[in-house]
Design an enzyme around this catalytic site. Structure first.
Site, mmCIF file in Angstrom:
data_model
loop_
_atom_site.group_PDB
_atom_site.id
_atom_site.type_symbol
_atom_site.label_atom_id
_atom_site.label_comp_id
_atom_site.label_asym_id
_atom_site.label_seq_id
_atom_site.Cartn_x
_atom_site.Cartn_y
_atom_site.Cartn_z
ATOM 1 N N CYS A 1 -3.404 0.627 3.291
ATOM 2 C CA CYS A 1 -4.759 0.174 3.606
ATOM 3 C C CYS A 1 -5.035 -1.114 2.854
ATOM 4 O O CYS A 1 -4.498 -1.340 1.773
ATOM 5 C CB CYS A 1 -5.806 1.244 3.297
ATOM 6 S SG CYS A 1 -6.065 1.614 1.577
ATOM 7 N N CYS B 1 -2.985 -2.697 -9.038
ATOM 8 C CA CYS B 1 -2.245 -1.437 -9.136
ATOM 9 C C CYS B 1 -1.755 -1.228 -10.564
ATOM 10 O O CYS B 1 -1.587 -2.186 -11.311
ATOM 11 C CB CYS B 1 -1.029 -1.456 -8.207
ATOM 12 S SG CYS B 1 -1.436 -1.439 -6.466
ATOM 13 N N CYS C 1 -3.173 4.499 -0.687
ATOM 14 C CA CYS C 1 -4.367 4.166 0.057
ATOM 15 C C CYS C 1 -5.542 4.388 -0.891
ATOM 16 O O CYS C 1 -5.373 4.961 -1.965
ATOM 17 C CB CYS C 1 -4.483 5.041 1.296
ATOM 18 S SG CYS C 1 -5.514 4.293 2.559
#
Length: 169
Positions: free
Chosen positions: A88, A96, A12
């Site tokens: 989220c 990422c 998140c």
């Protein structure tokens, strides 16, 4: 049945509520078959007090809970991840890190309980609702026949769980 322990990372943005709650749930429900972790792209540095209160009220040990950056899990010494779930929308849209081991990833978006407005009771309810949604999804996830599903079928099932339309296992 396999003796493999699956490493799962919940991501998140702030790593202060949803991902912490998911980590706690999976570590309890996974009963040693899963090892859950959580992290954030921009960690707040502290766990939301309502998340801690909720987990303690449900008899979870919260000593594990700390807000930490996701790059801890992209390092060479980090556990090799089998699954990475974003919980989220903001973290799901961010670039990422490259995760060692090429884990299966899925997006399980949950509304941010920390952003809930209203009375204290209404805000606590938002955390309870987050717990309920994550508990349902994680319960379905751990019931999947991991060893008998190929990677593509497993990916499809995980995406379905995130859309709240799980098919029969």
């Amino acid at each position: 049945m396999s003796d493999k322990v699956y490493n799962v990372l919940f991501l998140c943005t702030g790593n202060s509520a949803r991902s912490i709650i998911a980590e706690a749930i999976l570590n309890r429900l996974g009963m040693g078959r899963f090892r859950a972790y959580s992290a954030g792209s921009h960690p707040k540095g502290e766990v939301h007090p309502f998340a801690l209160q909720l987990l303690k009220g449900l008899n979870y040990d919260t000593s594990f809970a700390r807000s930490k950056p996701w790059d801890e899990f992209a390092a060479s010494h980090a556990p090799q991840l089998d699954f990475v779930f974003t919980v989220c929308d903001r973290a799901a849209a961010e670039a990422c890190p490259v995760w060692p081991g090429q884990p299966i990833t899925a997006h399980w978006g949950i509304p941010d309980p920390a952003a809930a407005e209203g009375s204290e009771t209404e805000r606590h309810f938002a955390f309870a609702e987050t717990y309920r949604m994550l508990n349902n999804r994680i319960s379905i996830f751990i019931s999947l026949p991991m060893t008998s599903l190929d990677k593509l079928a497993l990916q499809r099932r995980l995406d379905e769980i995130g859309r709240d339309i799980p098919k029969a296992v």
